[in-house]
Write a protein that holds these residues in place. Structure first.
Motif, PDB file in Angstrom:
ATOM      1  N   VAL A   8      46.203  37.484  27.234  1.00 45.76           N
ATOM      2  CA  VAL A   8      46.624  37.211  28.612  1.00 45.76           C
ATOM      3  C   VAL A   8      47.201  38.510  29.162  1.00 45.76           C
ATOM      4  O   VAL A   8      48.177  39.036  28.650  1.00 45.76           O
ATOM      5  CB  VAL A   8      47.668  36.071  28.658  1.00 45.76           C
ATOM      6  N   ARG A   9      46.546  39.045  30.183  1.00 45.24           N
ATOM      7  CA  ARG A   9      46.956  40.341  30.740  1.00 45.24           C
ATOM      8  C   ARG A   9      48.112  40.206  31.714  1.00 45.24           C
ATOM      9  O   ARG A   9      48.874  41.144  31.911  1.00 45.24           O
ATOM     10  CB  ARG A   9      45.774  41.001  31.469  1.00 45.24           C
ATOM     11  N   SER A  10      48.195  39.044  32.338  1.00 47.04           N
ATOM     12  CA  SER A  10      49.240  38.867  33.331  1.00 47.04           C
ATOM     13  C   SER A  10      49.526  37.386  33.506  1.00 47.04           C
ATOM     14  O   SER A  10      48.604  36.562  33.455  1.00 47.04           O
ATOM     15  CB  SER A  10      48.768  39.477  34.651  1.00 47.04           C
ATOM     16  N   SER A  11      50.786  37.066  33.685  1.00 49.16           N
ATOM     17  CA  SER A  11      51.155  35.657  33.838  1.00 49.16           C
ATOM     18  C   SER A  11      52.298  35.558  34.834  1.00 49.16           C
ATOM     19  O   SER A  11      53.386  36.079  34.591  1.00 49.16           O
ATOM     20  CB  SER A  11      51.567  35.112  32.459  1.00 49.16           C
ATOM     21  N   PHE A  12      52.021  34.926  35.956  1.00 51.91           N
ATOM     22  CA  PHE A  12      53.028  34.750  37.016  1.00 51.91           C
ATOM     23  C   PHE A  12      53.467  33.293  37.013  1.00 51.91           C
ATOM     24  O   PHE A  12      52.640  32.393  36.866  1.00 51.91           O
ATOM     25  CB  PHE A  12      52.401  35.105  38.375  1.00 51.91           C
ATOM     26  N   TYR A  13      54.768  33.069  37.209  1.00 56.33           N
ATOM     27  CA  TYR A  13      55.222  31.682  37.350  1.00 56.33           C
ATOM     28  C   TYR A  13      56.432  31.597  38.267  1.00 56.33           C
ATOM     29  O   TYR A  13      57.350  32.410  38.174  1.00 56.33           O
ATOM     30  CB  TYR A  13      55.599  31.064  35.996  1.00 56.33           C
ATOM     31  N   GLY A  64      51.605  28.807  39.158  1.00 53.90           N
ATOM     32  CA  GLY A  64      51.281  29.815  38.144  1.00 53.90           C
ATOM     33  C   GLY A  64      49.960  30.503  38.433  1.00 53.90           C
ATOM     34  O   GLY A  64      49.069  29.944  39.087  1.00 53.90           O
ATOM     35  N   ILE A  65      49.864  31.745  37.977  1.00 51.69           N
ATOM     36  CA  ILE A  65      48.612  32.519  38.059  1.00 51.69           C
ATOM     37  C   ILE A  65      48.504  33.317  36.766  1.00 51.69           C
ATOM     38  O   ILE A  65      49.459  34.017  36.392  1.00 51.69           O
ATOM     39  CB  ILE A  65      48.611  33.486  39.267  1.00 51.69           C
ATOM     40  N   THR A  66      47.394  33.204  36.071  1.00 51.44           N
ATOM     41  CA  THR A  66      47.215  34.016  34.861  1.00 51.44           C
ATOM     42  C   THR A  66      45.863  34.720  34.895  1.00 51.44           C
ATOM     43  O   THR A  66      44.940  34.294  35.600  1.00 51.44           O
ATOM     44  CB  THR A  66      47.274  33.174  33.564  1.00 51.44           C
ATOM     45  N   MET A  67      45.799  35.788  34.113  1.00 55.44           N
ATOM     46  CA  MET A  67      44.541  36.533  33.947  1.00 55.44           C
ATOM     47  C   MET A  67      44.381  36.835  32.475  1.00 55.44           C
ATOM     48  O   MET A  67      45.363  37.232  31.829  1.00 55.44           O
ATOM     49  CB  MET A  67      44.599  37.861  34.691  1.00 55.44           C
ATOM     50  N   ALA A  68      43.187  36.673  31.962  1.00 57.76           N
ATOM     51  CA  ALA A  68      42.978  36.920  30.533  1.00 57.76           C
ATOM     52  C   ALA A  68      41.565  37.415  30.298  1.00 57.76           C
ATOM     53  O   ALA A  68      40.642  37.117  31.064  1.00 57.76           O
ATOM     54  CB  ALA A  68      43.223  35.636  29.740  1.00 57.76           C
ATOM     55  N   GLU A  69      41.408  38.163  29.210  1.00 54.68           N
ATOM     56  CA  GLU A  69      40.076  38.616  28.812  1.00 54.68           C
ATOM     57  C   GLU A  69      40.061  38.791  27.300  1.00 54.68           C
ATOM     58  O   GLU A  69      41.122  38.846  26.667  1.00 54.68           O
ATOM     59  CB  GLU A  69      39.696  39.912  29.515  1.00 54.68           C
TER      60      GLU A  69
END
Ligand SMILES: O=C(O)CCC(=O)/C=C/C=C(\O)C(=O)O
Ligand SMILES: [Fe+2]
Length: 314
Positions: A288-293, A304-309
């Motif tokens: 998970v590169r970024s996780s907003f909450y 929430g907003i997340t980004m993953a690769e």
């Protein structure tokens, strides 16, 4: 081929209710980060996994899962109306492969979708038809719902099907986290509302405005009174941790009653996140590169907003 994930809450109140403090700016920055993540990934296909809120799917025939080989958005809550740029070939491939793997899912040649699909597409790509998509509906609202595990397994088979395509695929999960906005239930509905939940297609503009007005008033009431709606930041953060730590199978033990009790009737929308992450997990370990909450009471959302690769993405 590489897969990546963006997940984001959606809210019908985003365009009408002003949250306190810097919440709107904070969400705006997190979406800007997600846009840049998506742009860097350069997807040539976006698989949108989202729920519906009695705009496209009704109790006259309510599937647990459905893939659209063509789809149109109704244009609710200020989102765009009209056709999505569905990649028909990819959608048919997904249907064939997921069914062959033993996960039952419906297919629609005329899928109708609402803000659950449209809002994240607009926020990430600027318009509902800006990128080729495969729309995947996951029922998260119309009870009874199947076990959460089925959604995780759907996600895994979705991932395997997408890997077989020679494409760069971004999975976009839409909905959640803890929240309980005003949404009618069939069980408690008056005969008029029940009729709308069973087959309420093509509402008049007045009917749509009345529905949207009820949700907006609930958000405005929170904004005016400072009274908090039912959010559960602890539950939300635990779910974000579970995703980041790649403990997706832990959700197999969740019961639907537990989710509702802990996080609200609409928290089942996190199934869309789970499906997206399960799809990514079949490629290999992901990060998970970024996780907003942020709990945002005025939008009736644990937002929430997340980004993953995956580590192997070229
Ligand atoms: O009254 C209705 O039938 C519609 C209400 C509605 O669309 C609510 C939507 C809420 C969300 O999408 C959400 O908070 O996730
Ligand atoms: Fe929703």
């Amino acid at each position: 081929m590489p897969l990546a994930v963006v997940t984001a809450s959606h809210s019908p109140l985003m365009h009408t209710v002003e949250p306190r403090g810097d919440a709107r700016n904070a969400v705006g920055s997190a979406f800007a980060q997600a846009r840049s993540f998506a742009a860097d990934f350069r997807p040539d296909l976006v698989v949108v996994v989202a729920p519906d809120h009695y705009n496209g799917m009704f109790y006259d025939l309510m599937p647990p899962f459905c893939v659209g080989t063509a789809a149109e958005a109704v244009g609710d809550y200020g989102t765009g109306q009209g056709r999505l740029a569905v990649d028909r070939h990819a959608a048919q491939h997904v249907v064939r492969e997921v069914l062959a793997a033993g996960i039952d899912l419906a297919m629609s040649e005329r899928m109708v979708v609402d803000h659950g699909f449209a809002q994240p597409l607009e926020l990430l790509f600027g318009a509902i038809d800006a990128v080729p998509v495969v729309p995947v509906f996951v029922n998260s609202v119309a009870v009874p719902l199947g076990p959460v595990r089925r959604t995780r397994l759907l996600g895994e088979e979705l991932g395997r099907a997408l890997l077989a395509l020679d494409r760069r695929v971004l999975l976009l999960g839409s909905g959640g986290l803890s929240h309980d906005p005003p949404l009618p239930t069939l069980q408690d509905a008056s005969p008029e509302v029940a009729a709308r939940l069973i087959a309420g297609r093509h509402p008049t503009p007045e009917e749509r405005a009345a529905r949207e007005g009820r949700v907006r008033d609930a958000g405005l009431a929170v904004a005016a009174s400072k009274a908090g709606p039912r959010l559960n930041p602890d539950w939300d953060r635990a779910f974000l941790d579970l995703l980041a730590e790649r403990r997706l199978t832990a959700t197999d033990a969740w019961t639907n009653e537990w989710i509702t009790d802990e996080a609200g009737n609409s928290a089942h929308e996190v199934r869309t996140w789970l499906a997206a992450y399960a799809a990514l997990s079949v490629v290999g370990p992901y990060a998970v590169r970024s996780s907003f909450y942020r709990p945002i009471p005025e939008w009736i959302a644990g937002f929430g907003i997340t980004m993953a690769e995956t580590w192997r993405n070229p």
